[in-house]
Design an enzyme around this catalytic site. Structure first.
Site, PDB file in Angstrom:
ATOM      1  N   THR A  11       0.818  -1.223   0.000  1.00 18.94           N
ATOM      2  CA  THR A  11       0.000   0.000   0.000  1.00 18.94           C
ATOM      3  C   THR A  11       0.845   1.263   0.000  1.00 18.94           C
ATOM      4  OG1 THR A  11      -1.809  -1.079   1.137  1.00 18.94           O
ATOM      5  CG2 THR A  11      -1.721   1.283   1.354  1.00 18.94           C
ATOM      6  N   GLN A 276      -4.911 -21.994  18.686  1.00 16.45           N
ATOM      7  CA  GLN A 276      -5.627 -20.909  17.984  1.00 16.45           C
ATOM      8  C   GLN A 276      -5.613 -19.611  18.786  1.00 16.45           C
ATOM      9  OE1 GLN A 276      -9.564 -22.327  16.825  1.00 16.45           O
ATOM     10  NE2 GLN A 276      -8.692 -24.210  16.019  1.00 16.45           N
TER      11      GLN A 276
HETATM   12  N1  ASP Z   1      -2.803  -5.318   0.143  1.00 14.09           N
HETATM   13  C1  ASP Z   1      -1.703  -4.534   0.666  1.00 14.09           C
HETATM   14  C2  ASP Z   1      -0.453  -5.399   0.634  1.00 14.09           C
HETATM   15  O1  ASP Z   1      -0.247  -6.193   1.503  1.00 14.09           O
HETATM   16  C3  ASP Z   1      -2.008  -4.078   2.045  1.00 14.09           C
HETATM   17  C4  ASP Z   1      -0.926  -3.228   2.689  1.00 14.09           C
HETATM   18  O2  ASP Z   1       0.132  -2.985   2.157  1.00 14.09           O
HETATM   19  O3  ASP Z   1      -1.153  -2.776   3.813  1.00 14.09           O
HETATM   20  O4  ASP Z   1       0.332  -5.279  -0.272  1.00 14.09           O
END
Ligand code: ASP
Length: 342
Positions: A11, A276
């Site tokens: 992200t 768990q």
């Molecule tokens: N979908 C993204 C990833 O893991 C989520 C993130 O980076 O927080 O690449």
């Protein structure tokens, strides 16, 4: 001070596609333009972009081997390493690298963000700039302050192989349930030295990048059927199973479960009991309902995370294709602080 920044995606590096509205990785130039501070400080930061940049949901053992190779190949040239990575599978990647980079004496800090770098309220800059400072930090003797594979997110630094992604919403995405934070970043960065690994500085770094993906997670739940258990345990080529049990390592008392587990162990499949629960440890024998597991030859994973146990299994099975007894012994031994025996 020099830090190498491995840029894998996530992200932190993403922009929104105007058509679909979904986030996807942008390129390195776009990313760099948002963080000019990165190249203006006292620490020299060099970039190593992966091609293509990925959403970490697409990460695989080849990517782990590549990350480990980049660290290994550049080890002498840099004081530390920061790996920009999506948060979704960051705990798996950090765990895998902690096993692959044997005798690590320099920091390898994973970080990412919950909002892309270009978004006004993004946590990206703070995470990245602090991770770089941690990767370059030295103690009074001039040695690396945190010579481990770690995850820095929000304001806490954790041992990577102790973490779990616990939150898809908040900036504090990770938690280390069974091991204290190694550092906290506020006005100053405070290091919890008593919890940080003390490697033998005379030992050389070794790269061990083989993995075997013939592993599975079998999560128990009330009502689980015999055919589900049977079909997982009879998967062709299966070599290792993470058995996710209840509480202190407990399982339903059905004879068919015991029989299938015992048959699988007799066929050479390694089965490790992982609770768990996030916090606490497996203690087979504490309750009568866990005794059949012991009798079937299931071994304890103690307080390890599923992420660390899976990647440790993949790594040990890859490095030791034939010696199951050695793999079992190593699975029950802490290799780089991933478990505490009780
Ligand atoms: N979908 C993204 C990833 O893991 C989520 C993130 O980076 O927080 O690449």
């Amino acid at each position: 001070m020099k830090v190498l920044l491995l840029f894998t995606g996530g992200t932190i590096s993403m922009v929104r596609d105007p058509k679909s509205g979904a986030l996807h990785p942008a390129d390195m130039q776009v990313f760099q333009s948002f963080v000019p501070e990165l190249f203006a400080g006292e620490i020299q930061v060099d970039m190593f972009p992966f091609d293509p940049l990925i959403d970490s949901s697409n990460v695989n053992p080849e990517n782990w081997a590549k990350m480990a190779h980049v660290v290994y190949d550049n080890y002498e040239k840099y004081d530390g390493f920061v790996i920009l990575h999506g948060t979704d599978t960051m705990s798996y990647s950090a765990s895998a690298l902690s096993f692959m980079l044997h005798n690590l004496t320099k920091p390898v800090v994973f970080t990412g963000s919950q909002l892309p770098v270009g978004v006004l309220r993004s946590d990206a800059k703070e995470n990245l700039l602090t991770a770089i400072e941690i990767a370059a930090a030295k103690d009074d003797m001039g040695n690396a302050m945190v010579p481990e594979v770690t995850i820095f997110m929000d304001d806490e630094l954790y041992r990577g192989n102790r973490t779990t992604k616990r939150n898809a919403e908040h900036f504090s995405a990770f938690k280390s349930y069974n091991y204290p934070a190694l550092a906290r970043a506020g006005v100053r960065i405070t290091y919890n030295k008593q919890f940080i690994a003390q490697p033998n500085l005379q030992e050389e770094l070794h790269l061990r990048d083989k993995t075997d993906c013939n592993v599975a997670v079998l999560k128990l739940f009330p009502g689980i059927t015999e055919s589900i258990v049977k079909s997982i345990l009879s998967t062709p080529g299966l070599r290792g199973v993470v058995l996710e049990t209840y509480g202190a390592g407990n399982a339903p008392s059905c004879d068919w479960l015991y029989q299938h587990l015992r048959d699988a162990v007799e066929r050479g499949i390694i089965i490790v009991n992982k609770t768990q629960c996030n916090t606490g440890s497996v203690d087979m024998g504490q309750y009568a309902v866990s005794l059949p597991l012991l009798k079937a030859g299931v071994i304890s994973g103690y307080d390890i995370t599923t992420e660390a146990l899976l990647t440790k299994m993949m790594y040990l099975l890859g490095e030791n294709p034939t010696d199951n007894e050695l793999v079992k012994r190593m699975l029950q031994t802490p290799l780089c602080g991933e478990l505490t025996k009780r």
